[in-house]
Design a protein around this motif. Structure first.
Motif, mmCIF file in Angstrom:
data_model
loop_
_atom_site.group_PDB
_atom_site.id
_atom_site.type_symbol
_atom_site.label_atom_id
_atom_site.label_comp_id
_atom_site.label_asym_id
_atom_site.label_seq_id
_atom_site.Cartn_x
_atom_site.Cartn_y
_atom_site.Cartn_z
ATOM 1 N N VAL A 1 50.018 -73.176 71.223
ATOM 2 C CA VAL A 1 51.062 -74.027 71.799
ATOM 3 C C VAL A 1 51.120 -73.855 73.309
ATOM 4 O O VAL A 1 51.021 -72.747 73.841
ATOM 5 C CB VAL A 1 52.432 -73.702 71.150
ATOM 6 C CG1 VAL A 1 52.822 -72.250 71.344
ATOM 7 C CG2 VAL A 1 53.521 -74.618 71.693
ATOM 8 N N GLU B 1 52.901 -73.669 76.884
ATOM 9 C CA GLU B 1 54.203 -73.086 77.262
ATOM 10 C C GLU B 1 55.275 -74.163 77.465
ATOM 11 O O GLU B 1 56.459 -73.916 77.207
ATOM 12 C CB GLU B 1 54.054 -72.238 78.524
ATOM 13 C CG GLU B 1 53.535 -72.976 79.739
ATOM 14 C CD GLU B 1 53.329 -72.056 80.932
ATOM 15 O OE1 GLU B 1 53.810 -70.900 80.882
ATOM 16 O OE2 GLU B 1 52.699 -72.481 81.919
ATOM 17 N N LYS C 1 56.654 -74.840 74.013
ATOM 18 C CA LYS C 1 57.075 -73.688 73.208
ATOM 19 C C LYS C 1 58.553 -73.766 72.789
ATOM 20 O O LYS C 1 58.887 -73.402 71.651
ATOM 21 C CB LYS C 1 56.790 -72.389 73.944
ATOM 22 C CG LYS C 1 57.145 -71.151 73.122
ATOM 23 C CD LYS C 1 56.583 -69.888 73.725
ATOM 24 C CE LYS C 1 57.177 -68.632 73.098
ATOM 25 N NZ LYS C 1 57.242 -68.652 71.635
ATOM 26 N N ASP D 1 59.607 -73.310 69.006
ATOM 27 C CA ASP D 1 60.489 -72.219 68.575
ATOM 28 C C ASP D 1 61.612 -72.743 67.676
ATOM 29 O O ASP D 1 61.999 -72.089 66.693
ATOM 30 C CB ASP D 1 61.089 -71.512 69.792
ATOM 31 C CG ASP D 1 60.078 -70.652 70.533
ATOM 32 O OD1 ASP D 1 58.998 -70.380 69.955
ATOM 33 O OD2 ASP D 1 60.340 -70.280 71.696
ATOM 34 N N GLU E 1 50.911 -66.954 66.807
ATOM 35 C CA GLU E 1 51.101 -67.991 67.819
ATOM 36 C C GLU E 1 50.387 -67.565 69.096
ATOM 37 O O GLU E 1 50.490 -66.410 69.519
ATOM 38 C CB GLU E 1 52.601 -68.184 68.072
ATOM 39 C CG GLU E 1 52.943 -69.311 69.017
ATOM 40 C CD GLU E 1 54.447 -69.449 69.186
ATOM 41 O OE1 GLU E 1 55.070 -70.195 68.396
ATOM 42 O OE2 GLU E 1 55.001 -68.804 70.103
ATOM 43 N N VAL F 1 50.052 -68.689 73.061
ATOM 44 C CA VAL F 1 50.705 -69.537 74.063
ATOM 45 C C VAL F 1 49.767 -69.793 75.235
ATOM 46 O O VAL F 1 49.216 -68.872 75.832
ATOM 47 C CB VAL F 1 52.003 -68.885 74.569
ATOM 48 C CG1 VAL F 1 52.668 -69.772 75.629
ATOM 49 C CG2 VAL F 1 52.958 -68.642 73.407
ATOM 50 N N SER G 1 49.329 -70.468 78.819
ATOM 51 C CA SER G 1 50.041 -70.336 80.088
ATOM 52 C C SER G 1 49.033 -69.947 81.159
ATOM 53 O O SER G 1 47.908 -69.552 80.857
ATOM 54 C CB SER G 1 51.148 -69.281 79.991
ATOM 55 O OG SER G 1 50.584 -67.989 79.850
ATOM 56 N N SER H 1 48.289 -63.904 75.281
ATOM 57 C CA SER H 1 48.317 -65.301 75.703
ATOM 58 C C SER H 1 46.914 -65.895 75.576
ATOM 59 O O SER H 1 45.922 -65.186 75.346
ATOM 60 C CB SER H 1 48.797 -65.419 77.144
ATOM 61 O OG SER H 1 47.807 -64.913 78.038
#
Length: 532
Positions: free
Chosen positions: A122, A124, A127, A131, A143, A145, A147, A155
């Motif tokens: 996903v 950022e 997110k 969530d 998960e 992320v 970024s 990450s």
């Protein structure tokens, strides 16, 4: 239209090679290693870099416990990380399920649950909504992320920095193993997972980029603007995989803005434009188009919704380049038809004839079995190597859409001329097409009935020049309810993606229904058209 006729127009590409879809990137990395594959803002990535990053992601996923056949969902806007994720998932032997980046939490939860996704990649920026969906998701285990910060080892870029160079050794059966599980709206309820194999998707890339009409095909010298969302089959397999399959360069664009769109087109010398009718309409109305250098553009390809002959020619005049139409659906990977670029072959307003090695015919609407003669109006059905395996965990819907001998019912009402060219006239299904996105009326009706002040509701597509169609709601309010049209639209907007928003509301005393209680949407549609 028989297969023989299609081959006369297009030329057959058979036999089709059977290989894992990520072979597209592997081959491009070997052949075009130092060539720019993706431009994303001020970031540039070569084919070799995209290939190496996807290898590392595959290794990282394997290290986290992802095995062959697992579902990994991507929730991200258009970005280079989406491309890397897509191919990294495939190299791990897993199945990609792309999630609409405009979804709200209930829609995200439905797709994650229905697909059985255990891993979510996903961005950022998305997110927070992911969530919110987590409370209603059963099987999600991990998960990742996306970024810009790689200092966090869990990450996206942090994982890639510490992952091994080599992807896991996974054996793929291209004919039977799924590569992607995108979701497509049906005529009722929530969206369904479309099972597309490696062979389906790779075959369709070849059908589209290796056409006889070379001027309309992608080449390694082309630059395309990837502004259509990569979660959508059009962006995924025509733009992203089409570009990678030919060694072209992609310029990423996230949220659509006309000035940015024109700036990217001009600044990067975009040569082939893949887009949708609402963008074309905007181009005919936007004054800055005249002052934008689009001299590198050699063809514009429109899909996702039909263009009238008049609008197609207006866009062609505005861009001063040939404009052609194509047709497809998620269930066909997606392309089944496309027009030619040659002046003596193009038929404006038509989606063209079937793609190479694709059979197409028009059948009667009542039985769906009797083939009609040229220029008779009926439902378009197609068959070819790009047609899906079926809907995931939904045998009933599969049986309704796909015959035992492989014919896919498109649900679109068309006419086909003696040469096999097709004109899309209407839809047998009741899906609303808003700016190329499918909006199922039944889903919106379910949302409307959650409102305490609404006792009954029906939703139809109302014709709209800018958007193609807009969702219009007919609402029966409860006695004594203080309810305005704005109240209704705001309520729906808080629960669904933007493209599904109700754009107009009409209050009624009763919703027309048949004796069994089925909403007579056709009655409402005809009533709406009579008012024009």
């Amino acid at each position: 239209m028989t297969l023989a006729t299609s081959q006369e127009l297009r030329g057959s590409l058979a036999p089709y090679e059977s290989y894992p879809l990520h072979g597209l990137l592997t081959r491009a990395s070997q052949r075009f290693g130092n060539k720019t594959a993706v431009i994303d803002g001020d970031r540039r990535f070569t084919y070799r870099q995209v290939g190496a990053h996807s290898d590392r992601l595959a290794a990282a996923l394997a290290g986290m416990g992802v095995v062959k056949g697992d579902r990994v969902a991507i929730l991200a806007p258009n970005c280079v990380e989406f491309v890397i994720s897509f191919f990294g998932i495939l190299k791990a032997g897993a199945v990609v399920s792309t999630v609409n980046s405009g979804y709200r939490e209930r829609e995200i939860a439905h797709q994650l649950n229905d697909s059985g996704a255990e891993t979510l990649i996903v961005h950022e920026a998305l997110k927070p909504v992911a969530d919110l969906a987590r409370d209603d998701v059963r099987g999600l285990k991990r998960e990742i992320v996306i970024s810009s910060d790689s200092s966090n080892s869990s990450s996206f870029w942090g994982l890639l920095e510490s992952a091994p160079d080599a992807p896991p050794n996974v054996t793929i059966d291209p004919m039977n193993d799924l590569a992607a599980l995108p979701y497509s709206s049906g005529t009722t309820g929530l969206s369904k997972g479309v099972m597309l194999t490696h062979y389906n998707l790779a075959s369709n890339v070849r059908q589209f980029v290796s056409r006889k009409d070379e001027d309309a095909s992608l080449t390694e010298n082309d630059i395309i603007l990837t502004h259509l969302p990569l979660f959508h089959i059009y962006g995924m397999n025509v733009l992203m995989n089409g570009a990678i399959g030919t060694g072209a360069t992609q310029v990423m664009m996230g949220r659509f803005d006309m000035d940015e769109f024109l700036g990217l087109m001009s600044g990067h010398g975009v040569t082939v434009l893949f887009t949708v009718p609402p963008v074309g309409l905007g181009l005919t109305q936007y004054p800055a188009v005249r002052d934008t250098d689009l001299s590198a553009l050699r063809v514009g390809f429109f899909g996702a919704a039909p263009l009238s002959e008049d609008m197609q020619l207006r866009i062609q005049d505005a861009l001063a380049t040939p404009i052609i139409q194509g047709y497809g659906m998620t269930e066909a990977s997606p392309v089944t038809h496309a027009d030619f670029m040659e002046p003596h072959l193009i038929k404006p307003g038509s989606i063209g004839p079937a793609m190479p090695d694709t059979e197409a015919k028009v059948v009667d609407v009542e039985t769906g079995e009797n083939e009609l003669t040229p220029n008779e109006i009926g439902e378009l059905v197609v068959r070819g190597p790009q047609v899906m395996k079926g809907y995931y965990n939904n045998e009933a819907a599969t049986a309704e859409t796909l015959t035992e001998d492989g014919w896919l019912h498109t649900g679109d009402i068309v006419r086909m001329d003696e040469d096999g060219y097709v004109w899309v006239l209407d839809r047998k299904k009741e899906l609303i097409k808003y700016k190329g996105f499918q909006v199922p009326p039944a889903e919106l009706e379910g949302v409307l009935l959650e409102h305490p002040g609404i006792s009954d509701a029906a939703v139809i597509g109302k014709e709209d020049l800018e958007s193609g169609e807009i969702p219009k709601a007919f609402v029966v309010a409860n006695p004594g309810a203080d309810l305005s049209a704005d109240d209704v639209m705001s309520f729906v907007a808080g629960k669904v993606a933007t493209f599904k928003h109700v754009r107009e509301v009409e209050f009624m005393d009763a919703i027309p229904k048949n004796p069994s209680g089925k909403i007579l949407r056709r009655t409402l549609i005809e009533r709406e058209r009579e008012r024009v």
